[in-house]
Design an enzyme around this catalytic site. Sequence first.
Site, mmCIF file in Angstrom:
data_model
loop_
_atom_site.group_PDB
_atom_site.id
_atom_site.type_symbol
_atom_site.label_atom_id
_atom_site.label_comp_id
_atom_site.label_asym_id
_atom_site.label_seq_id
_atom_site.Cartn_x
_atom_site.Cartn_y
_atom_site.Cartn_z
ATOM 1 N N TYR A 52 1.018 -1.201 -0.156
ATOM 2 C CA TYR A 52 0.255 -0.207 -0.108
ATOM 3 C C TYR A 52 0.725 1.182 -0.105
ATOM 4 O O TYR A 52 1.874 1.322 0.825
ATOM 5 C CB TYR A 52 -1.132 0.004 1.271
ATOM 6 C CG TYR A 52 -1.640 1.473 1.149
ATOM 7 C CD1 TYR A 52 -2.750 1.608 0.344
ATOM 8 C CD2 TYR A 52 -1.335 2.187 2.443
ATOM 9 C CE1 TYR A 52 -3.422 2.824 0.445
ATOM 10 C CE2 TYR A 52 -2.109 3.593 2.338
ATOM 11 C CZ TYR A 52 -3.124 3.718 1.291
ATOM 12 O OH TYR A 52 -3.768 4.817 1.433
ATOM 13 N N HIS A 82 -4.860 16.072 -4.335
ATOM 14 C CA HIS A 82 -5.204 16.404 -3.162
ATOM 15 C C HIS A 82 -5.233 17.687 -2.646
ATOM 16 O O HIS A 82 -5.553 18.097 -1.497
ATOM 17 C CB HIS A 82 -4.466 15.334 -1.913
ATOM 18 C CG HIS A 82 -5.061 14.103 -1.880
ATOM 19 N ND1 HIS A 82 -5.008 13.219 -3.045
ATOM 20 C CD2 HIS A 82 -4.841 13.160 -0.848
ATOM 21 C CE1 HIS A 82 -5.462 12.134 -2.795
ATOM 22 N NE2 HIS A 82 -5.416 11.973 -1.375
ATOM 23 N N ASN A 194 0.144 12.348 4.490
ATOM 24 C CA ASN A 194 -0.269 11.651 5.566
ATOM 25 C C ASN A 194 0.248 12.164 6.784
ATOM 26 O O ASN A 194 1.664 12.343 7.099
ATOM 27 C CB ASN A 194 0.171 10.021 5.578
ATOM 28 C CG ASN A 194 -1.109 9.356 5.190
ATOM 29 O OD1 ASN A 194 -1.131 8.141 5.540
ATOM 30 N ND2 ASN A 194 -2.269 10.016 4.788
ATOM 31 N N TYR A 279 -17.941 34.487 43.924
ATOM 32 C CA TYR A 279 -17.163 33.212 43.368
ATOM 33 C C TYR A 279 -16.121 33.705 42.557
ATOM 34 O O TYR A 279 -14.976 33.438 42.525
ATOM 35 C CB TYR A 279 -17.939 32.288 42.875
ATOM 36 C CG TYR A 279 -18.759 31.245 43.679
ATOM 37 C CD1 TYR A 279 -18.712 31.515 45.059
ATOM 38 C CD2 TYR A 279 -19.496 30.044 42.994
ATOM 39 C CE1 TYR A 279 -19.479 30.776 46.004
ATOM 40 C CE2 TYR A 279 -20.456 29.592 43.964
ATOM 41 C CZ TYR A 279 -20.406 29.644 45.407
ATOM 42 O OH TYR A 279 -21.099 28.925 46.174
ATOM 43 N N ARG A 282 -13.352 34.798 45.048
ATOM 44 C CA ARG A 282 -13.167 33.744 46.060
ATOM 45 C C ARG A 282 -12.612 32.511 45.486
ATOM 46 O O ARG A 282 -11.854 31.863 45.923
ATOM 47 C CB ARG A 282 -14.348 33.519 46.953
ATOM 48 C CG ARG A 282 -14.175 32.607 48.149
ATOM 49 C CD ARG A 282 -14.988 32.419 49.025
ATOM 50 N NE ARG A 282 -16.530 32.941 48.793
ATOM 51 C CZ ARG A 282 -17.408 32.254 48.946
ATOM 52 N NH1 ARG A 282 -17.492 31.055 49.448
ATOM 53 N NH2 ARG A 282 -18.597 32.739 48.546
ATOM 54 N N PHE A 328 -2.110 8.267 11.368
ATOM 55 C CA PHE A 328 -2.567 9.666 10.929
ATOM 56 C C PHE A 328 -3.729 10.173 11.687
ATOM 57 O O PHE A 328 -3.935 11.344 11.103
ATOM 58 C CB PHE A 328 -2.782 9.452 9.354
ATOM 59 C CG PHE A 328 -3.498 8.152 8.959
ATOM 60 C CD1 PHE A 328 -4.868 8.370 9.183
ATOM 61 C CD2 PHE A 328 -2.955 7.161 8.588
ATOM 62 C CE1 PHE A 328 -5.892 7.283 9.131
ATOM 63 C CE2 PHE A 328 -4.044 6.077 8.282
ATOM 64 C CZ PHE A 328 -5.301 5.927 8.404
ATOM 65 N N GLU A 414 -12.666 5.662 5.135
ATOM 66 C CA GLU A 414 -12.293 6.674 6.190
ATOM 67 C C GLU A 414 -13.724 7.195 6.977
ATOM 68 O O GLU A 414 -13.984 8.168 6.610
ATOM 69 C CB GLU A 414 -11.693 7.802 5.805
ATOM 70 C CG GLU A 414 -10.065 7.500 4.921
ATOM 71 C CD GLU A 414 -9.749 8.308 3.628
ATOM 72 O OE1 GLU A 414 -10.183 9.528 3.891
ATOM 73 O OE2 GLU A 414 -8.696 7.838 3.122
#
Length: 507
Positions: A52, A82, A194, A279, A282, A328, A414
């Site tokens: 791969y 991409h 990646n 508060y 404090r 990744f 994915e």
Amino acid sequence: MITMTPGAVTLDTLRQMLRGGAPARLDPAARDAVDRAAALVAQAAAGPAAVYGINTGFGKLASRKIAPGDTATLQRNLILSHCCGVGAALAEDRARLMMALKLLSLGRGASGVRWQVIALLEDMLAAGVTPVVPQQGSVGASGDLAPLAHMTAAMIGAGEATYRGERMPAEAALQRAGLTPVVLGPKEGLGLINGTQFSTANALAGLFDAWDLAEASVVTASLSTDAIMGSTAPLTHAIHTVRGHPGQIDVAAAMRATMQGSEIRESHRDDDLRVQDPYCIRCQPQVLGAAVDVLRTAARTLEIEANAVTDNPLVLVDSGEIVSGGNFHAEYVGFAADQIALAVAEIGAIAQRRVALMVDPTLSHDLPPFLTPEPGLNSGFMIAEVTTAALMSENKHLANPCVTDSTPTSANQEDHVSMAAHGALRLARMTDNLAVILGVELMCAAQGIEARAPLRTSAPLAAVVARLRADVATLGADRYLAPDIDAATALIASGAITGAAKVGLAW
């Protein structure tokens, strides 16, 4: 020049790279591991087995075997296809940090890229060639694919880059810097895109800003407490040690030191009819201390991630394997970004309540309404407080978690993603908002301190008021306040106020 040892870079060094702009380079000792991993990839690329990312398609197309003669085209096509990022360009300092983080990951010797790829990234940082990286388009799993593709595109002479302040085609930027685009070999495109470096760079930038503002809020909280003549009894050391949280203990100690010696405080130790403060006065160590500890947790996560190998597949040199995994996936970064967001929102929430307390004549212990000497004719800080309320509310909305908002992508291959990228990006808007809230608090508290004259505050806080007054005058009659808010905000964001008070917290 900063020399980085892969796996051992600290938060302080990462901060120096982001804020100082110094170029980064790997320790040459990393080369042996890089070369060994690259040799394994070359061997796999020449072999008959499908591996791969080396001689196959990507994602849902991983079952498609690619001919040996097409591996260079495969990697180039991967990068170009991409480059789908949109939106404004990432700031140059963050883009450079992203590049340095990619160097750290590649330098671990588990990605299989050749040293010349690393050398080009180093040379781009040294020469000031910065890829133009759109901020939107990553879901934070399978790596920050689109942003890192834009980074890598510049390395192959595609896309855009900046050089000496000018935006231009990346090929021209490389040429002007005397650099040559790289032709990517097997797995190198995948190794570059990646990874979690875009999300991590933005989360680190958010962390550093949030930490600076947490320190600044120690100062503004102390100043506000003195302005409303609040009690320092809740800062007593034993209160915090019996609970045991480090952040709470540290914040209480810092506030005690900052307020030590205040005449204002000493003036109401006895015969004060108020039994307890609200508060927001404090419980300051409990709230801010919790935020500090949350930031520390996020810091540890991001320091590990900055030094991590987060691409796929990984080249395991010792066993001679090339193995697909899921490093990744940016879930760790997504959680860290959400933690930082929660801390920023809470620091702002309690600070805003202190502002509201100071402008309210029923709660401020005799300070003038809205901190103006002539209320009615003048509105003073009335609308400045409203602005802090608006920003506090905006930050509450932005603090909603991003990491829980997964959606399937890439034809359901994915099918769970981290959303770490925009989780980290939204931190910039949140810290900008918080800096304004603290800037307005600084102005109001200084005005309140001056209203207590002739009583004097502590020496550290007097130095803070003096630093503010160098840029922002005391408010008398109403005036155009926006520039004053900008100036006070800049003092907060720059560290000038914490510097004046000599306040600091350890990671």
